[in-house]
Design a protein around this motif. Structure first.
Motif, mmCIF file in Angstrom:
data_model
loop_
_atom_site.group_PDB
_atom_site.id
_atom_site.type_symbol
_atom_site.label_atom_id
_atom_site.label_comp_id
_atom_site.label_asym_id
_atom_site.label_seq_id
_atom_site.Cartn_x
_atom_site.Cartn_y
_atom_site.Cartn_z
ATOM 1 N N HIS A 1 -0.522 -4.172 -1.158
ATOM 2 C CA HIS A 1 -0.418 -4.900 0.180
ATOM 3 C C HIS A 1 -1.625 -5.786 0.188
ATOM 4 N N SER B 1 -1.689 -8.915 -1.997
ATOM 5 C CA SER B 1 -0.720 -10.046 -1.593
ATOM 6 C C SER B 1 -1.332 -10.758 -0.326
ATOM 7 N N ARG B 2 -2.156 -10.254 0.595
ATOM 8 C CA ARG B 2 -2.835 -10.997 1.324
ATOM 9 C C ARG B 2 -3.889 -11.775 0.689
ATOM 10 N N LYS C 1 -2.190 -14.963 -0.930
ATOM 11 C CA LYS C 1 -1.821 -15.917 0.070
ATOM 12 C C LYS C 1 -2.865 -17.006 0.408
ATOM 13 N N TRP D 1 -10.359 -3.164 5.304
ATOM 14 C CA TRP D 1 -8.891 -2.637 5.876
ATOM 15 C C TRP D 1 -8.970 -1.134 6.398
ATOM 16 N N SER E 1 4.244 0.861 2.018
ATOM 17 C CA SER E 1 5.185 -0.307 2.085
ATOM 18 C C SER E 1 6.626 0.352 1.777
ATOM 19 N N SER F 1 9.724 1.793 2.525
ATOM 20 C CA SER F 1 10.739 2.124 3.828
ATOM 21 C C SER F 1 11.294 3.564 3.567
ATOM 22 N N VAL G 1 5.035 0.727 8.529
ATOM 23 C CA VAL G 1 5.110 -0.153 7.385
ATOM 24 C C VAL G 1 3.844 -1.191 7.534
ATOM 25 N N PHE G 2 3.119 -1.254 6.214
ATOM 26 C CA PHE G 2 1.918 -2.180 6.268
ATOM 27 C C PHE G 2 2.070 -3.448 6.974
ATOM 28 N N ASN G 3 3.231 -4.150 6.598
ATOM 29 C CA ASN G 3 3.307 -5.587 7.253
ATOM 30 C C ASN G 3 3.545 -5.686 8.799
ATOM 31 N N ASP G 4 3.555 -4.373 9.337
ATOM 32 C CA ASP G 4 3.736 -4.478 10.741
ATOM 33 C C ASP G 4 2.616 -3.819 11.441
#
Length: 616
Positions: free
Chosen positions: A46, A49-50, A53, A79, A193, A195, A210-213
């Motif tokens: 995770h 990916s950040r 980007k 983090w 990550s 589900s 979930v990490f994205n949230d």
């Protein structure tokens, strides 16, 4: 793992609850922070990916191929510090072994990477241009090692991290379940990550985020908070008519994969979950969502932390430590598959994993029975293939390297990391394509830590990452990882080392530095930044001659000095003496070989042929 449409289906039953932590009650009591259990492997990717980007097109190649593990580690620490504003971390779990039923998926992923690499090699023939294949972003092969090391370097978290003998999911779910069971009102949140963490057994106070949230924010009071969307598996289970042990959730997840017609009926109407009563879940599927058994203390308990997941998997694939695997599994017959890290290498050359095979073989001999056949899974040509290593009769010269050592090295150069460099040199010499002095210096620079207080390294540009250099660095990574594996295995408890590994090599391994300190891409490429790379219009033979003729004393750097002068700044005075000694050894070896060739030519110069026979 991953089950398609899982969270979307659960959302029809109960939407996740969005909350911000820490929470302060109306009386102004101390802010409350729930417990956090972190899927470390998922978090590692995770954060990656950040990081990716934020890369510009110009920085994509040097940043990915010359991945700055130190910068990545700072992101990991950042983090974890942010999450601690709202939660108290009670465990960080890292994958240490993947189950056998994932074999096809793993091979497919490796083959996909090779296919992308093949296309890139075709479209980008000289220097590497990742924009030619925008869907291909190579994963740094030592990502998990960097993630783990970042945590181990901090006293606050190092006792919380563990490399588990399976996928991290089950161990995270168990830790949250046990915490919720031991406390009355406190939440235990699994951060992941994946589900399908929602499918594991859960207590009323167990949640999944979930990490994205996850959002880090500053409140109106100026204090840092963490906003998360929390899934409540225990509540979902009750809505489906279950008693809280996840039986209905598991059946619904099974139907999503194998009987989707029942899903709509199970989540609609007033009698939700009733249609799931007759569903029989497959044994292998159910096994994934059971809790691991506690390890009993005995004389060969595996280490709590193994730096790299691939190395951990080698260890947990063995007969000695295999009993700790979750779920329990055993390879069929005597063949054991070992998945080597995927490297960015030149597909026109043989696999970089030829380097270090002797060290890896010694590690296998320490772990496995004599009748075991190791199947190393890695690239061969443009496909995934296997290299079979038979431990009972492995006697080739290549696989004796670790035991024999390199006799040519003088005592003051008897550092185990130099064995990697000399093995790479031998590989090129044997193929009659000797490395230029600049390549040797680049390898030596990469294996040596930058002196404290030294000047900033030159900027690396896209056009400096050529295929030969990329492949050379991949070979260095293969050798360093192999040595790291051997060092890790050699220091495991209660292994029979007699007759397998020499005491002198064990002593040498003790001085082997941290894995990430033996393959510094920035230092590797720094040597090349001052060497002219533009040879357009030259024939292949002319380019080859030019490479061989590069003499560092005569190549001017941008600041008016010589490359050799700059390179000396990359090393301490003591290290530079070692560099000069290595270059002298290489020079002596090559001169000796040239003299032998000249002698052979003289012996045959007077010969003549008569009816197919050489006379002279």
């Amino acid at each position: 793992m991953g089950i398609p449409q899982l969270l979307q289906t659960f959302e029809k039953l109960k939407k996740p609850e969005t909350k911000s932590f820490p929470v302060t009650d109306e009386n102004g009591a101390s802010p409350h922070r729930p417990a956090a259990v972190i899927d470390g492997s998922a978090l590692a990717y995770h954060i990656l990916s950040r990081y990716l980007k934020n890369l510009s097109k110009e920085n994509r190649v040097p940043s990915i191929l010359g991945f700055e593990y130190a910068a990545y580690q700072r992101s990991v620490v950042s983090w974890l510090r942010e999450i601690e504003y709202g939660f108290k971390i009670i465990g960080i779990y890292i994958d240490g072994h993947l189950p056998l039923y994932k074999t096809e998926t793993r091979i497919s992923r490796i083959q996909t990477s090779i296919a992308h690499l093949s296309r890139l090699r075709t479209l980008s023939t000289s220097t590497i241009d990742l924009s030619k294949t925008p869907n291909f972003t190579p994963t740094p092969p030592l990502l998990i090692a960097a993630f783990t090391q970042a945590i181990l370097n901090h006293d606050r978290w190092k006792e919380l991290v563990a490399t588990v003998p399976g996928e991290a999911d089950a161990f995270c779910a168990k830790a949250a379940w046990e915490y919720s069971s031991s406390t009355k009102d406190d939440l235990a949140v699994v951060f992941t990550s994946d589900s399908d963490l929602v499918v594991y057994p859960a207590r009323g106070h167990t949640r999944v985020a979930v990490f994205n949230d996850v959002v880090f924010e500053t409140g109106a009071d100026g204090k840092r908070r963490v906003k998360v969307s929390l899934w409540a598996p225990g509540h979902i289970e009750k809505i489906l008519g279950g008693d809280g042990d996840s039986e209905r959730i598991m059946r619904l997840a099974w139907c999503l994969l194998y009987d989707p017609m029942k899903v709509a009926k199970a989540v609609s109407g007033s009698n939700k979950g009733a249609s799931l009563k007759g569903v029989v879940v497959g044994k292998e599927f159910a096994e994934q969502y059971t809790f691991p058994v506690d390890i009993e203390e005995d004389s060969i308990v595996p280490p709590r932390v193994i730096l790299d997941s691939r190395a951990a998997e080698v260890i947990y694939s063995s007969q000695i430590y295999g009993k700790y695997r979750h779920p329990p599994s055993s390879p069929k017959g005597v063949e054991v598959p070992i998945y080597l890290p995927v490297l960015v290498e030149d597909l026109s050359k043989s696999s970089a994993w030829a380097i270090g095979r002797g060290f890896r073989t010694t590690a296998y001999k320490l772990l496995f029975n004599k009748d075991t056949v190791i199947q190393e899974m890695h690239r061969k040509g443009v496909a995934v293939n296997k290299t079979h290593i038979r431990l009972a009769n492995e006697t080739t010269e290549d696989n004796q390297l670790a035991e024999d050592g390199i006799s040519e090295l003088p005592n003051e150069l008897n550092e185990v990391k130099l064995k990697i460099v000399f093995e790479i040199l031998a590989e090129y010499e044997n193929k009659n394509a000797p490395l230029a002095e600049v390549d040797i210096l680049a390898l030596l620079a990469a294996t040596t830590k930058l002196p404290t207080g030294s000047s900033t390294l030159p900027t690396t540009w896209m056009n400096q990452w050529t295929w030969p250099r990329t492949h050379l660095f991949a070979q260095l990574m293969a050798g360093a990882w192999s040595l790291y594996l051997l060092k890790t295995v050699a220091y495991l408890p209660n292994l029979n080392k007699k007759g397998i590994i020499d005491d002198n090599l064990i002593q040498l391994l003790s001085s082997f530095p941290e894995l990430l300190d033996v393959m510094d891409a920035q230092r590797f490429m720094a040597v090349y930044t001052l060497v002219p790379a533009d040879r357009k219009g030259m024939s292949k033979k002319a380019k080859a001659r030019a490479r061989k003729k590069v003499k560092l004393e005569h190549v001017a750097s941008s600041d008016g000095g010589s490359v050799k002068g700059f390179v000396k700044k990359l090393f301490t005075e003591e290290d530079w003496k070692g560099v000069e000694s290595v270059l002298k050894i290489v020079g002596d070896m090559r001169r000796a070989r040239e003299e032998e060739l000249e002698d052979d030519e003289e012996e045959t110069s007077g010969a003549h042929s008569y009816m197919g026979m050489t006379i002279g």
